[in-house]
Design a protein around this motif. Structure first.
Motif, PDB file in Angstrom:
ATOM      1  N   SER A  94      -2.452   7.455  -1.491  1.00 20.31           N
ATOM      2  CA  SER A  94      -2.216   8.564  -2.406  1.00 20.31           C
ATOM      3  C   SER A  94      -0.864   8.437  -3.100  1.00 20.31           C
ATOM      4  N   LYS A  95      -0.077   7.433  -2.738  1.00 20.33           N
ATOM      5  CA  LYS A  95       1.266   7.264  -3.292  1.00 20.33           C
ATOM      6  C   LYS A  95       1.200   6.345  -4.504  1.00 20.33           C
TER       7      LYS A  95
ATOM      8  N   TYR B  82       0.824  -1.222   0.000  1.00 19.48           N
ATOM      9  CA  TYR B  82       0.000   0.000   0.000  1.00 19.48           C
ATOM     10  C   TYR B  82       0.854   1.266   0.000  1.00 19.48           C
ATOM     11  N   ALA B  83       2.131   1.145   0.354  1.00 16.33           N
ATOM     12  CA  ALA B  83       2.997   2.324   0.409  1.00 16.33           C
ATOM     13  C   ALA B  83       3.349   2.842  -0.986  1.00 16.33           C
ATOM     14  N   CYS B  84       3.252   1.969  -1.991  1.00 15.47           N
ATOM     15  CA  CYS B  84       3.592   2.365  -3.366  1.00 15.47           C
ATOM     16  C   CYS B  84       2.409   2.290  -4.322  1.00 15.47           C
ATOM     17  N   HIS B  85       1.344   1.604  -3.923  1.00 17.22           N
ATOM     18  CA  HIS B  85       0.178   1.437  -4.785  1.00 17.22           C
ATOM     19  C   HIS B  85      -1.070   1.956  -4.088  1.00 17.22           C
ATOM     20  N   SER B  86      -1.785   2.853  -4.727  1.00 20.35           N
ATOM     21  CA  SER B  86      -3.082   3.293  -4.212  1.00 20.35           C
ATOM     22  C   SER B  86      -4.162   2.328  -4.702  1.00 20.35           C
ATOM     23  N   GLN B  87      -5.321   2.398  -4.063  1.00 24.76           N
ATOM     24  CA  GLN B  87      -6.500   1.655  -4.526  1.00 24.76           C
ATOM     25  C   GLN B  87      -7.676   2.631  -4.536  1.00 24.76           C
ATOM     26  N   MET B  88      -7.501   3.694  -5.261  1.00 24.80           N
ATOM     27  CA  MET B  88      -8.538   4.718  -5.337  1.00 24.80           C
ATOM     28  C   MET B  88      -8.374   5.492  -6.640  1.00 24.80           C
TER      29      MET B  88
ATOM     30  N   THR C 216       4.018   5.194  -6.620  1.00 24.09           N
ATOM     31  CA  THR C 216       5.283   4.762  -7.200  1.00 24.09           C
ATOM     32  C   THR C 216       4.977   3.710  -8.255  1.00 24.09           C
ATOM     33  N   GLY C 217       3.987   2.878  -7.951  1.00 23.62           N
ATOM     34  CA  GLY C 217       3.462   1.915  -8.907  1.00 23.62           C
ATOM     35  C   GLY C 217       2.043   2.297  -9.275  1.00 23.62           C
ATOM     36  N   PRO C 218       1.433   1.621 -10.238  1.00 20.09           N
ATOM     37  CA  PRO C 218       0.083   1.982 -10.684  1.00 20.09           C
ATOM     38  C   PRO C 218      -0.986   1.699  -9.637  1.00 20.09           C
ATOM     39  N   ASP C 219      -2.122   2.351  -9.789  1.00 15.64           N
ATOM     40  CA  ASP C 219      -3.272   2.088  -8.930  1.00 15.64           C
ATOM     41  C   ASP C 219      -3.775   0.670  -9.195  1.00 15.64           C
ATOM     42  N   LEU C 220      -4.167  -0.026  -8.128  1.00 17.71           N
ATOM     43  CA  LEU C 220      -4.570  -1.433  -8.260  1.00 17.71           C
ATOM     44  C   LEU C 220      -6.058  -1.664  -7.999  1.00 17.71           C
ATOM     45  N   ALA C 221      -6.842  -0.597  -7.949  1.00 18.63           N
ATOM     46  CA  ALA C 221      -8.255  -0.740  -7.588  1.00 18.63           C
ATOM     47  C   ALA C 221      -9.008  -1.683  -8.516  1.00 18.63           C
ATOM     48  N   ARG C 222      -8.616  -1.759  -9.794  1.00 18.84           N
ATOM     49  CA  ARG C 222      -9.320  -2.610 -10.758  1.00 18.84           C
ATOM     50  C   ARG C 222      -8.358  -3.561 -11.483  1.00 18.84           C
TER      51      ARG C 222
END
Length: 241
Positions: A103-104, A67-73, A106-112
Motif C-alpha cells: 500500500s506504500k 516492496y516497502a516503497c513500491h506496491s504491486q496492486m 513512495t515510488g510508482p506501482d510496478l504491477a505492469r
C-alpha cells in the motif's frame, strides 16, 4: 447506554452470549463472500510460472526491500487505472509467494512495469536512479552489477514453491540453476529453457554484460515480466460487469 453495558458486565453468561452474537455477525460478513469466490476470481489456464532467473530476481527485490516503497496492486480507482493500466486481478498473483501487493507508494506501482522501459533504462535506474529520474529519492543498487547470481539453491526454491501450489515440474526443479544462467546467456543453449517455460520466455543479456550472470540480470528479468505472466487483464469483461 452505559447502564445497559454495566448490567451486562454483572451477568457474565449474558455478556459472553452477546459477544458471541456480535462476533458471529462479523464472521458471517467475512466468510459469506468466500462461497461465491469461484464466480468473482478470474482464471487463466495459460498463465505461466516464473522462470528460475525471474524468481531469483523476485528474491532480490524482496531482500532489498523494494516492496516497502513500491506496491504491486493497481486499484479500480480511475486515477490508478489512468496512470498504471488495467486494475490488478487476483489471478495475476496466483503464483506469488509471498504476495507483494502493498500500500506504500513512495515510488510508482510496478504491477505492469514489464516492458514499459528498456533493459538499459532499468539498469541505469537501479545503478543510479537520478541519472534517469532527477527527482527520485530511491537509493542506488549499483553493486547488483558486480555481484554474481548464486544459482546453487534455485532448485530447492522451486521445490518449495511447488509445495505451496506452483506447478513446477521435476524437470524444472532439476534444471533450475542451468536455466537461470541460460536465460541471461542468449549465445548459449536455451532450447531446454524455452521448452520448459514456453516461447514467451525472455532470453537476453538483461544487464548488457555477457561475462557473468549477475544479480542485476535477475532483478531486471523479474521487473520486465511484471504484468506479463497472464493475459487475463486483456480479456474482455463478461457482459453485465
Amino acid at each position: 447506554m452505559f447502564g445497559i453495558h454495566y448490567r451486562l458486565e454483572r451477568k457474565s453468561i449474558t455478556l459472553v452470549l452477546a459477544i458471541m452474537v456480535v462476533a458471529s455477525i462479523g464472521g458471517l460478513i467475512e466468510i459469506a463472500p468466500l462461497f461465491t469466490i469461484d464466480e468473482t476470481v478470474e482464471t487463466d489456464p495459460n498463465m505461466r510460472v516464473y522462470t528460475p532467473l525471474e524468481l531469483a530476481g523476485r528474491n532480490i527485490y524482496i531482500r532489498e526491500g523494494c516492496y516497502a516503497c513500491h506496491s504491486q496492486m493497481i486499484r479500480t480507482l480511475q486515477d490508478d487505472v489512468d496512470r498504471y493500466g488495467h486494475y490488478s486481478l487476483a489471478v495475476e498473483s496466483k503464483y506469488d509467494h509471498p504476495m507483494l501487493w502493498g500500500s506504500k507508494r513512495t515510488g510508482p506501482d510496478l504491477a505492469r512495469v514489464g516492458g514499459k522501459y528498456s533493459d538499459a533504462w532499468q539498469v541505469a535506474h537501479l545503478t543510479n536512479p537520478r541519472s534517469v529520474v532527477p527527482q527520485s529519492v530511491m537509493p542506488k543498487y549499483r553493486w547488483l552489477n558486480t555481484t554474481e547470481l548464486q544459482t546453487t539453491y534455485l532448485g530447492e526454491h522451486l521445490k518449495a514453491q511447488r509445495d505451496v501450489g506452483v506447478p513446477y515440474t521435476d524437470a524444472m526443479i532439476a534444471n533450475a540453476p542451468a536455466d537461470a544462467v541460460a536465460q541471461a546467456s542468449p549465445d548459449g543453449d536455451t532450447q531446454g529453457l524455452v521448452k520448459r517455460y514456453g516461447p514467451a520466455t525472455q532470453v537476453r543479456l538483461f544487464d548488457g554484460d555477457k561475462r557473468t550472470v549477475s544479480e542485476m540480470d535477475a532483478l531486471v528479468a523479474y521487473l520486465q515480466v511484471l504484468g506479463k505472466l497472464s493475459k487475463a487483464a486483456q480479456a474482455p469483461e463478461p457482459a453485465g460487469k
